[in-house]
Design a protein around this motif. Structure first.
Motif, PDB file in Angstrom:
ATOM      1  N   UNK A 248       0.837  -1.196   0.000  1.00 53.11           N
ATOM      2  CA  UNK A 248       0.000   0.000   0.000  1.00 53.11           C
ATOM      3  C   UNK A 248       0.872   1.246   0.000  1.00 53.11           C
ATOM      4  N   UNK A 249       0.458   2.220  -0.809  1.00 51.39           N
ATOM      5  CA  UNK A 249       1.205   3.465  -0.977  1.00 51.39           C
ATOM      6  C   UNK A 249       0.274   4.651  -0.749  1.00 51.39           C
ATOM      7  N   UNK A 250       0.835   5.736  -0.270  1.00 51.37           N
ATOM      8  CA  UNK A 250       0.084   6.986  -0.094  1.00 51.37           C
ATOM      9  C   UNK A 250       0.826   8.112  -0.800  1.00 51.37           C
ATOM     10  N   UNK A 251       0.151   8.744  -1.771  1.00 46.60           N
ATOM     11  CA  UNK A 251       0.774   9.826  -2.529  1.00 46.60           C
ATOM     12  C   UNK A 251       0.757  11.115  -1.718  1.00 46.60           C
ATOM     13  N   UNK A 252       1.795  11.938  -1.821  1.00 44.77           N
ATOM     14  CA  UNK A 252       1.833  13.192  -1.065  1.00 44.77           C
ATOM     15  C   UNK A 252       0.972  14.297  -1.661  1.00 44.77           C
ATOM     16  N   UNK A 253       0.274  14.027  -2.757  1.00 51.55           N
ATOM     17  CA  UNK A 253      -0.546  15.076  -3.372  1.00 51.55           C
ATOM     18  C   UNK A 253      -1.585  14.482  -4.302  1.00 51.55           C
ATOM     19  N   UNK A 254      -2.479  15.351  -4.761  1.00 53.09           N
ATOM     20  CA  UNK A 254      -3.523  14.942  -5.707  1.00 53.09           C
ATOM     21  C   UNK A 254      -3.037  15.198  -7.129  1.00 53.09           C
ATOM     22  N   UNK A 255      -2.013  14.478  -7.530  1.00 53.90           N
ATOM     23  CA  UNK A 255      -1.419  14.653  -8.848  1.00 53.90           C
ATOM     24  C   UNK A 255      -2.339  14.063  -9.923  1.00 53.90           C
ATOM     25  N   UNK A 256      -2.367  14.667 -11.118  1.00 55.40           N
ATOM     26  CA  UNK A 256      -3.155  14.104 -12.233  1.00 55.40           C
ATOM     27  C   UNK A 256      -2.416  12.940 -12.871  1.00 55.40           C
ATOM     28  N   UNK A 257      -2.453  11.787 -12.247  1.00 49.76           N
ATOM     29  CA  UNK A 257      -1.645  10.634 -12.647  1.00 49.76           C
ATOM     30  C   UNK A 257      -2.239   9.991 -13.898  1.00 49.76           C
TER      31      UNK A 257
END
Length: 443
Positions: A248-257
């Motif tokens: 499980x991973x948590x991104x540091x931002x709401x990037x438009x991936x």
């Protein structure tokens, strides 16, 4: 309890007031030419770290006087952008209609002509009017035509399209393309588009195939599906928490991936896995891709796995499910393309990009509302500006912690108990008011 409604009414004007720059978590300076009226900038990584809402509603651009200026998000560089130009159609006389045995009948004015050849069965010929379109000032290939007619009469018909540069030599570019207008209201179905194979010509001729419908074509819209060159993605690499075959991973931002890549830790490894994401702890996992990540030592150097493109998402929580156990958990790299924003340089500068607000309402406008003529060959020119980064990296905005993060369970239980306590206090106060009203003697 009786004072609560009055308190809410007193606070309503403050709640409805438009937020000012100081109300946002992060404020970044914008460097822009002083004499420009329409500006364009790219959103840096700091914006996606600080923004609190996936639709970017808590983003503003303020001028020196603290006024929010009109702004719009532009289409992504890899998305198709249509160039549209409208041209009038010129009606032509009814064209010649060929019959069998090599006899040609020219219809002039009459709706139909009856022909008999050497005692053969009579043939009825219907006059087929056509339309001519001159292509002017359209310096691009024509990928499609959209035909316009004023009548609302239901019909179903077909057209053919020919192209020419001199009105002498014609070549067919579309054959028996269906046009129709059926139904009414919300159930109305209209097919008015004719696809073309990237045509370059000075003239286009449009003819009905078979019996003409009871409509008259008036205009045509020329379309060119221009695709901008793909830009280089930026990447954020994450380290995950291992739980059996799930990482499980948590991104540091709401990037438009829009791309991802598995990154093995060792120099010789191949890892295959399924990747999913979700917007919040309470949401369901959404499947994103199956991918293979590898790092292999080859004669020419290190060979690494390519990126896997996915549908764009801003989900901050990610899960990698390995197909087989790995000695060391891989990292997950998320690829994203900075979004472009156009804004009006209303008022005096300098301008400030403000990001991060818990309850801000969206003020984004459509590109055509900010950039006059957007999407056409008459679009107003945009001048480049850029966002100046601060001295230290912007911290991630407060978000709902993931279940695997330390302390998240206590936070969730605390929020639940607090909510129960508030409801209990409200119920107790209401019960007291009801008891007092019952015990009071009637007047």
């Amino acid at each position: 309890m009786k004072i609560l409604p009055w308190f809410l009414m007193a606070m309503a004007p403050f709640a409805l007031a438009a937020p000012v720059a100081e109300d946002f978590d992060v404020r970044l300076a914008i460097e822009a030419p002083a004499d420009a009226s329409l500006l364009q900038l790219k959103l840096p990584a700091d914006v996606y770290r600080a923004v609190r809402h996936a639709d970017l509603r808590d983003v503003r651009i303020f001028n020196a006087a603290g006024e929010a200026v009109p702004m719009a998000r532009l289409p992504r560089p890899t998305e198709t952008q249509a160039l549209r130009v409208e041209r009038p159609l010129v009606a032509l006389p009814a064209r010649a209609a060929a019959v069998r045995d090599g006899v040609t009948v020219h219809a002039s004015g009459a709706a139909s002509v009856r022909v008999e050849v050497d005692g053969a069965a009579p043939v009825t010929m219907t006059a087929l009017p056509g339309y001519l379109l001159e292509v002017k000032d359209f310096d691009a290939t024509i990928d499609a035509l959209t035909l316009v007619w004023p009548e609302t009469t239901p019909f179903e018909a077909a057209v053919s399209v020919q192209a020419s540069d001199d009105l002498q030599q014609w070549r067919s570019v579309a054959h028996r393309t269906a046009l129709l207008s059926l139904g009414e209201g919300e159930a109305r179905i209209v097919q008015d588009r004719v696809a073309l194979p990237a045509v370059r010509a000075r003239y286009l001729r449009i003819d009905w195939v078979g019996t003409p419908p009871p409509v008259s074509l008036q205009r045509a819209v020329l379309l060119n599906q221009r695709r901008a060159a793909a830009v280089v993605r930026e990447w954020v690499e994450l380290t995950g928490q291992v739980d059996a075959k799930n990482i499980d991973f948590s991104s540091p931002g709401l990037f438009p991936v829009d791309a991802l890549r598995l990154v093995p830790v060792s120099d010789s490894d191949v890892i295959s896995a399924r990747v999913a994401s979700r917007a919040a702890v309470s949401g369901r996992w959404q499947w994103r891709a199956r991918t293979v990540g590898y790092r292999l030592q080859q004669a020419g150097g290190m060979d690494e796995g390519e990126a896997t493109t996915i549908a764009l998402t801003r989900d901050p929580l990610w899960r990698v499910t390995l197909d087989a156990d790995a000695a060391v958990a891989p990292r997950l790299a998320l690829g994203w393309t900075p979004e472009s924003v156009a804004f009006v340089a209303r008022g005096a500068g300098p301008y400030t990009l403000a990001v991060g607000h818990a309850s801000a309402a969206s003020v984004w406008q459509a590109p055509g509302q900010v950039v006059p003529g957007f999407g056409t060959d008459r679009a107003a020119a945009l001048v480049s500006a850029r966002v100046l980064s601060g001295g230290a990296p912007v911290a991630a905005a407060p978000r709902e912690p993931a279940p695997w993060q330390a302390g998240s369970h206590w936070w969730l239980w605390g929020a639940l108990l607090l909510g129960v306590g508030v409801l209990g206090a409200m119920a107790r106060g209401l019960w007291r008011e009801m008891a007092v009203s019952k015990s009071s003697p009637p007047e």
